[in-house]
Design a protein around this motif. Structure first.
Motif, PDB file in Angstrom:
ATOM      1  N   LEU A  96       0.842  -1.205   0.000  1.00 63.79           N
ATOM      2  CA  LEU A  96       0.000   0.000   0.000  1.00 63.79           C
ATOM      3  C   LEU A  96       0.881   1.261   0.000  1.00 63.79           C
ATOM      4  CD1 LEU A  96      -2.920   1.235   0.406  1.00 63.79           C
ATOM      5  CD2 LEU A  96      -2.385   1.266   2.849  1.00 63.79           C
ATOM      6  N   GLY A  97       1.964   1.193   0.770  1.00 62.40           N
ATOM      7  CA  GLY A  97       2.900   2.318   0.834  1.00 62.40           C
ATOM      8  C   GLY A  97       3.543   2.597  -0.518  1.00 62.40           C
ATOM      9  N   VAL A  98       3.939   1.532  -1.210  1.00 61.83           N
ATOM     10  CA  VAL A  98       4.581   1.726  -2.516  1.00 61.83           C
ATOM     11  C   VAL A  98       3.575   2.334  -3.499  1.00 61.83           C
ATOM     12  CG1 VAL A  98       5.718   0.566  -4.453  1.00 61.83           C
ATOM     13  CG2 VAL A  98       6.258  -0.114  -2.111  1.00 61.83           C
ATOM     14  N   VAL A  99       2.331   1.847  -3.446  1.00 64.00           N
ATOM     15  CA  VAL A  99       1.301   2.427  -4.326  1.00 64.00           C
ATOM     16  C   VAL A  99       1.097   3.907  -4.000  1.00 64.00           C
ATOM     17  CG1 VAL A  99      -1.153   2.333  -4.957  1.00 64.00           C
ATOM     18  CG2 VAL A  99       0.135   0.209  -4.636  1.00 64.00           C
ATOM     19  N   SER A 100       1.018   4.226  -2.708  1.00 66.34           N
ATOM     20  CA  SER A 100       0.856   5.634  -2.317  1.00 66.34           C
ATOM     21  C   SER A 100       2.035   6.460  -2.814  1.00 66.34           C
ATOM     22  CB  SER A 100       0.783   5.803  -0.800  1.00 66.34           C
ATOM     23  OG  SER A 100      -0.172   4.951  -0.247  1.00 66.34           O
ATOM     24  N   ALA A 101       3.220   5.859  -2.776  1.00 66.69           N
ATOM     25  CA  ALA A 101       4.416   6.599  -3.211  1.00 66.69           C
ATOM     26  C   ALA A 101       4.293   7.001  -4.681  1.00 66.69           C
ATOM     27  CB  ALA A 101       5.670   5.764  -2.986  1.00 66.69           C
ATOM     28  N   PHE A 102       3.785   6.087  -5.514  1.00 62.49           N
ATOM     29  CA  PHE A 102       3.601   6.417  -6.935  1.00 62.49           C
ATOM     30  C   PHE A 102       2.655   7.613  -7.093  1.00 62.49           C
ATOM     31  CE2 PHE A 102       5.285   2.184  -7.955  1.00 62.49           C
ATOM     32  CZ  PHE A 102       6.018   2.482  -9.093  1.00 62.49           C
ATOM     33  N   ILE A 103       1.532   7.544  -6.396  1.00 64.16           N
ATOM     34  CA  ILE A 103       0.512   8.587  -6.553  1.00 64.16           C
ATOM     35  C   ILE A 103       1.028   9.930  -6.041  1.00 64.16           C
ATOM     36  CG2 ILE A 103      -1.771   9.311  -5.743  1.00 64.16           C
ATOM     37  CD1 ILE A 103      -2.566   6.378  -5.782  1.00 64.16           C
ATOM     38  N   ILE A 104       1.632   9.894  -4.840  1.00 65.81           N
ATOM     39  CA  ILE A 104       2.095  11.157  -4.248  1.00 65.81           C
ATOM     40  C   ILE A 104       3.219  11.766  -5.087  1.00 65.81           C
ATOM     41  CG2 ILE A 104       3.306  12.142  -2.249  1.00 65.81           C
ATOM     42  CD1 ILE A 104       1.543  10.448  -0.482  1.00 65.81           C
ATOM     43  N   LEU A 105       4.146  10.908  -5.500  1.00 63.74           N
ATOM     44  CA  LEU A 105       5.270  11.444  -6.266  1.00 63.74           C
ATOM     45  C   LEU A 105       4.783  12.108  -7.551  1.00 63.74           C
ATOM     46  CD1 LEU A 105       8.267  11.733  -6.097  1.00 63.74           C
ATOM     47  CD2 LEU A 105       8.561   9.543  -7.238  1.00 63.74           C
ATOM     48  N   ALA A 106       3.758  11.518  -8.170  1.00 61.77           N
ATOM     49  CA  ALA A 106       3.265  12.075  -9.434  1.00 61.77           C
ATOM     50  C   ALA A 106       2.742  13.496  -9.244  1.00 61.77           C
ATOM     51  CB  ALA A 106       2.180  11.165 -10.017  1.00 61.77           C
ATOM     52  N   PHE A 107       1.796  13.716  -8.335  1.00 61.86           N
ATOM     53  CA  PHE A 107       1.240  15.082  -8.270  1.00 61.86           C
ATOM     54  C   PHE A 107       2.189  16.041  -7.572  1.00 61.86           C
ATOM     55  CE2 PHE A 107      -0.059  16.400  -4.068  1.00 61.86           C
ATOM     56  CZ  PHE A 107      -0.178  15.222  -3.345  1.00 61.86           C
ATOM     57  N   TYR A 108       2.970  15.525  -6.635  1.00 61.50           N
ATOM     58  CA  TYR A 108       3.878  16.393  -5.869  1.00 61.50           C
ATOM     59  C   TYR A 108       4.959  16.981  -6.787  1.00 61.50           C
ATOM     60  CZ  TYR A 108       6.530  17.690  -1.650  1.00 61.50           C
ATOM     61  OH  TYR A 108       7.184  18.369  -0.644  1.00 61.50           O
ATOM     62  N   THR A 109       5.454  16.131  -7.686  1.00 65.02           N
ATOM     63  CA  THR A 109       6.508  16.608  -8.587  1.00 65.02           C
ATOM     64  C   THR A 109       5.955  17.634  -9.565  1.00 65.02           C
ATOM     65  OG1 THR A 109       7.420  14.389  -8.359  1.00 65.02           O
ATOM     66  CG2 THR A 109       8.431  15.793 -10.006  1.00 65.02           C
ATOM     67  N   VAL A 110       4.663  17.509  -9.893  1.00 62.97           N
ATOM     68  CA  VAL A 110       4.027  18.515 -10.753  1.00 62.97           C
ATOM     69  C   VAL A 110       4.038  19.872 -10.043  1.00 62.97           C
ATOM     70  CG1 VAL A 110       1.848  19.248 -11.797  1.00 62.97           C
ATOM     71  CG2 VAL A 110       2.586  16.861 -11.986  1.00 62.97           C
ATOM     72  N   VAL A 111       3.659  19.878  -8.769  1.00 59.30           N
ATOM     73  CA  VAL A 111       3.635  21.152  -8.025  1.00 59.30           C
ATOM     74  C   VAL A 111       5.061  21.687  -7.858  1.00 59.30           C
ATOM     75  CG1 VAL A 111       2.891  22.324  -5.927  1.00 59.30           C
ATOM     76  CG2 VAL A 111       1.567  20.411  -6.799  1.00 59.30           C
ATOM     77  N   ALA A 112       5.996  20.769  -7.642  1.00 60.03           N
ATOM     78  CA  ALA A 112       7.394  21.201  -7.539  1.00 60.03           C
ATOM     79  C   ALA A 112       7.813  21.900  -8.833  1.00 60.03           C
ATOM     80  CB  ALA A 112       8.286  20.001  -7.249  1.00 60.03           C
ATOM     81  N   GLY A 113       7.282  21.415  -9.952  1.00 62.34           N
ATOM     82  CA  GLY A 113       7.567  22.046 -11.245  1.00 62.34           C
ATOM     83  C   GLY A 113       7.036  23.483 -11.314  1.00 62.34           C
ATOM     84  N   TRP A 114       5.880  23.753 -10.680  1.00 61.50           N
ATOM     85  CA  TRP A 114       5.365  25.133 -10.678  1.00 61.50           C
ATOM     86  C   TRP A 114       6.390  26.060 -10.042  1.00 61.50           C
ATOM     87  CZ3 TRP A 114      -0.092  24.255  -8.040  1.00 61.50           C
ATOM     88  CH2 TRP A 114      -0.847  23.383  -8.828  1.00 61.50           C
ATOM     89  N   THR A 115       7.053  25.537  -9.002  1.00 64.84           N
ATOM     90  CA  THR A 115       8.048  26.344  -8.303  1.00 64.84           C
ATOM     91  C   THR A 115       9.172  26.751  -9.261  1.00 64.84           C
ATOM     92  OG1 THR A 115       7.546  24.987  -6.399  1.00 64.84           O
ATOM     93  CG2 THR A 115       9.477  26.345  -6.234  1.00 64.84           C
ATOM     94  N   LEU A 116       9.563  25.793 -10.114  1.00 62.43           N
ATOM     95  CA  LEU A 116      10.611  26.115 -11.089  1.00 62.43           C
ATOM     96  C   LEU A 116      10.141  27.193 -12.049  1.00 62.43           C
ATOM     97  CD1 LEU A 116      12.230  22.752 -12.227  1.00 62.43           C
ATOM     98  CD2 LEU A 116      13.268  24.598 -10.928  1.00 62.43           C
ATOM     99  N   GLU A 117       8.881  27.108 -12.464  1.00 64.68           N
ATOM    100  CA  GLU A 117       8.332  28.123 -13.378  1.00 64.68           C
ATOM    101  C   GLU A 117       8.435  29.506 -12.727  1.00 64.68           C
ATOM    102  OE1 GLU A 117       7.019  28.091 -16.438  1.00 64.68           O
ATOM    103  OE2 GLU A 117       6.033  30.056 -16.462  1.00 64.68           O
ATOM    104  N   TYR A 118       8.061  29.598 -11.465  1.00 63.53           N
ATOM    105  CA  TYR A 118       8.099  30.890 -10.782  1.00 63.53           C
ATOM    106  C   TYR A 118       9.536  31.374 -10.597  1.00 63.53           C
ATOM    107  CZ  TYR A 118       3.167  31.490  -9.869  1.00 63.53           C
ATOM    108  OH  TYR A 118       1.827  31.728 -10.024  1.00 63.53           O
ATOM    109  N   LEU A 119      10.407  30.415 -10.385  1.00 65.40           N
ATOM    110  CA  LEU A 119      11.829  30.757 -10.247  1.00 65.40           C
ATOM    111  C   LEU A 119      12.325  31.400 -11.541  1.00 65.40           C
ATOM    112  CD1 LEU A 119      14.376  30.321  -8.516  1.00 65.40           C
ATOM    113  CD2 LEU A 119      14.679  28.138  -9.651  1.00 65.40           C
ATOM    114  N   VAL A 120      12.001  30.739 -12.654  1.00 66.55           N
ATOM    115  CA  VAL A 120      12.459  31.235 -13.945  1.00 66.55           C
ATOM    116  C   VAL A 120      11.792  32.578 -14.257  1.00 66.55           C
ATOM    117  CG1 VAL A 120      12.362  30.772 -16.413  1.00 66.55           C
ATOM    118  CG2 VAL A 120      13.037  28.980 -14.820  1.00 66.55           C
ATOM    119  N   GLN A 121      10.505  32.688 -13.922  1.00 70.69           N
ATOM    120  CA  GLN A 121       9.814  33.956 -14.191  1.00 70.69           C
ATOM    121  C   GLN A 121      10.462  35.100 -13.415  1.00 70.69           C
ATOM    122  OE1 GLN A 121       7.718  34.617 -16.460  1.00 70.69           O
ATOM    123  NE2 GLN A 121       7.340  32.518 -17.081  1.00 70.69           N
ATOM    124  N   SER A 122      10.877  34.848 -12.172  1.00 66.74           N
ATOM    125  CA  SER A 122      11.456  35.971 -11.437  1.00 66.74           C
ATOM    126  C   SER A 122      12.782  36.409 -12.056  1.00 66.74           C
ATOM    127  CB  SER A 122      11.564  35.708  -9.925  1.00 66.74           C
ATOM    128  OG  SER A 122      11.912  34.400  -9.660  1.00 66.74           O
TER     129      SER A 122
END
Ligand code: PFF
Length: 463
Positions: A96-122
């Protein structure tokens, strides 16, 4: 940071290394992005109070339990249960933990990507306007600019995907080349700087006109807000506590397996939980005064922080420089969390399925990459994934505490917690009471309520 020593297996080289790695996993977007918006949607003060209660009474015992399991077994979450409880079904918790890891990593890394966008924009604004601040734009313009930018960016196709892939790549790179070597070194310097920047933001935010309302919103519990949607608020507080502490899916079983025998597990768990909670509250103190001062809706949702922060930067001298530094550190905080999630999958693939670390990482990255791209193109999938920790992590946590409270022998858990008698365990009875009764009953009750309310919301006819 990891060195040989535990029967040939890697281990963290110092007490600080353990805390840095576990706090690095716990502190991340969950504190700075998710906590403020979830608290904002759920009425502020009352939510915070419930959240703190859950961290203390359920979160810390679950964290200690994960450390106990991981360190005593010296294996990934699936292997650990197979080793400690052979022939039983407990290892399903690990799955169950490994399955949760797949799901969390997927959306979390997307949000982490927004941070990069804002970094580049600044950086881009700094270069284009030849300025280090937004001086000639008024609040409305900056807010409009960012919220429009956020909308077009997030609903666009390519940029979110590219940033997601970049983040995924960094994460995989660090995990392949040994999470272990770099993190301690960087975490030691960068985490304190992140805290200093947050404190600077706090000072700016609380000195804005109208800041007081934000502090009242965050710190003065208004229980009438709970009456409106009690189940939702309580479930989300529990889910957020699990998410923020990185517990309920075996991340800290995995990290626990790298902790040396002489380290004090209870102490480590409490330090990590306190640091994590402190950063979340500080993030709230940075965000809410500005939210109220600038007339932003606290219930704005996942974009709350990405709209509010730029407005705070805008009101500071040299705002773009602050923005750049802040988003850079936020990126770092996100990466120390993504690697811990990826490590769960990689440890499982390499130890249970006998893959090389490299192959395990690449395979995990490709499969998470696929899920993550779906999250960037479908906001429904994104929301579903983002909501899933609220139920999945407490479910995992339930079985973890039941395992420690009712299955593992007391001698075993006590000797792990005392490091074979090296530390006093005066808290042990309280710990046992929490893992045997309080945590399982509370989680089971809330989980049942949560599932019931989800079913009702999907099929209103039943209720
Ligand atoms: N605790 C991380 C954060 O607050 O950003 C997110 C996270 C990391 C959740 C690791 C779960 C996990 F296993």
């Amino acid at each position: 940071m990891l060195q040989g020593g535990n029967g040939g297996r890697d281990s963290f080289s110092s007490k600080f290394g353990v805390i840095a790695a576990a706090a690095g996993s716990a502190i991340g977007l969950g504190n700075i992005w998710r906590f403020p918006y979830v608290a904002g949607e759920n009425g502020g003060g009352a939510f915070l109070l419930i959240y703190l209660l859950f961290v203390a009474a359920i979160g810390i015992p679950v964290m200690m339990s994960e450390f106990v399991i991981g360190r005593s077994a010296q294996l990934n979450p699936v292997g650990a249960f197979k080793k400690i409880a052979p022939g039983k079904k407990w290892h399903l918790i690990g799955i169950l933990g490994v399955v949760s890891a797949f799901i969390i990593l997927a959306f979390y890394t997307v949000v982490a990507g927004w941070t990069l966008e804002y970094l580049v924009q600044s950086v881009k604004w700094m270069l284009l306007s030849n300025k280090i601040g937004f001086s000639e734009m008024d609040n409305e313009a900056v807010r409009g600019f960012f919220s429009n930018h956020y909308e077009t960016f997030v609903s666009g196709i390519w940029r979110p995907i590219i940033w997601f892939v970049v983040m995924m790549f960094f994460t995989g790179y660090i995990v392949i080349s040994g999470v272990k070597n770099g993190i301690e070194k960087y975490a030691k310097i960068l985490m304190p700087i992140l805290l200093v920047l947050l404190l600077i933001l706090v000072i700016r935010s609380v000195t804005l006109d109208g800041a007081r309302d934000g502090l009242v919103f965050l710190f003065k519990p208004d229980f009438s807000t709970i009456k409106e949607a009690p189940v939702k608020i309580i479930i989300e507080a529990l889910g957020q506590a699990f998410f923020s502490l990185s517990i309920g899916m075996g991340t800290l079983i995995t990290y626990g397996s790298y902790i040396r025998k002489k380290e004090n597990l209870a102490n480590t768990a409490v330090s990590v939980a306190v640091a994590d909670t402190f950063i979340a509250v500080i993030a709230g103190v940075a965000i809410f005064p500005a939210v109220f001062a600038f007339g932003i809706d606290p219930g704005e949702g996942p974009e709350l922080v990405y709209i509010t922060l730029p407005v705070i930067f805008q009101s500071m001298a040299g705002g773009l420089i602050w923005a750049f530094m802040f988003f850079l550190l936020l990126c770092f905080a996100a990466i120390t969390s993504t690697i811990s999630v990826l490590e769960v999958i990689v440890a499982y693939f390499s130890e249970q399925l006998n893959m090389s670390r490299r192959k395990a990482t690449i395979l995990a990255m490709i499969s998470v990459g696929f899920l993550g791209i779906i999250c960037t193109v479908s906001s429904e999938v994104f929301s579903l994934f983002n909501a899933s920790p609220d139920l999945m992590l407490p479910l995992g946590g339930f079985f973890i505490v039941v395992f420690i409270g009712w299955f593992l022998s007391k001698e075993k858990s006590r000797s792990e917690l005392s490091s074979n008698g090296a530390y006093r365990t005066r808290f042990y009875r309280l710990f046992m009471f929490l893992v045997k009764f309080v945590a399982p009953l509370a989680i089971a009750f809330l989980f049942a309520l949560g599932v019931y309310s989800k079913v009702i919301s999907l099929f209103p006819g039943i209720g």
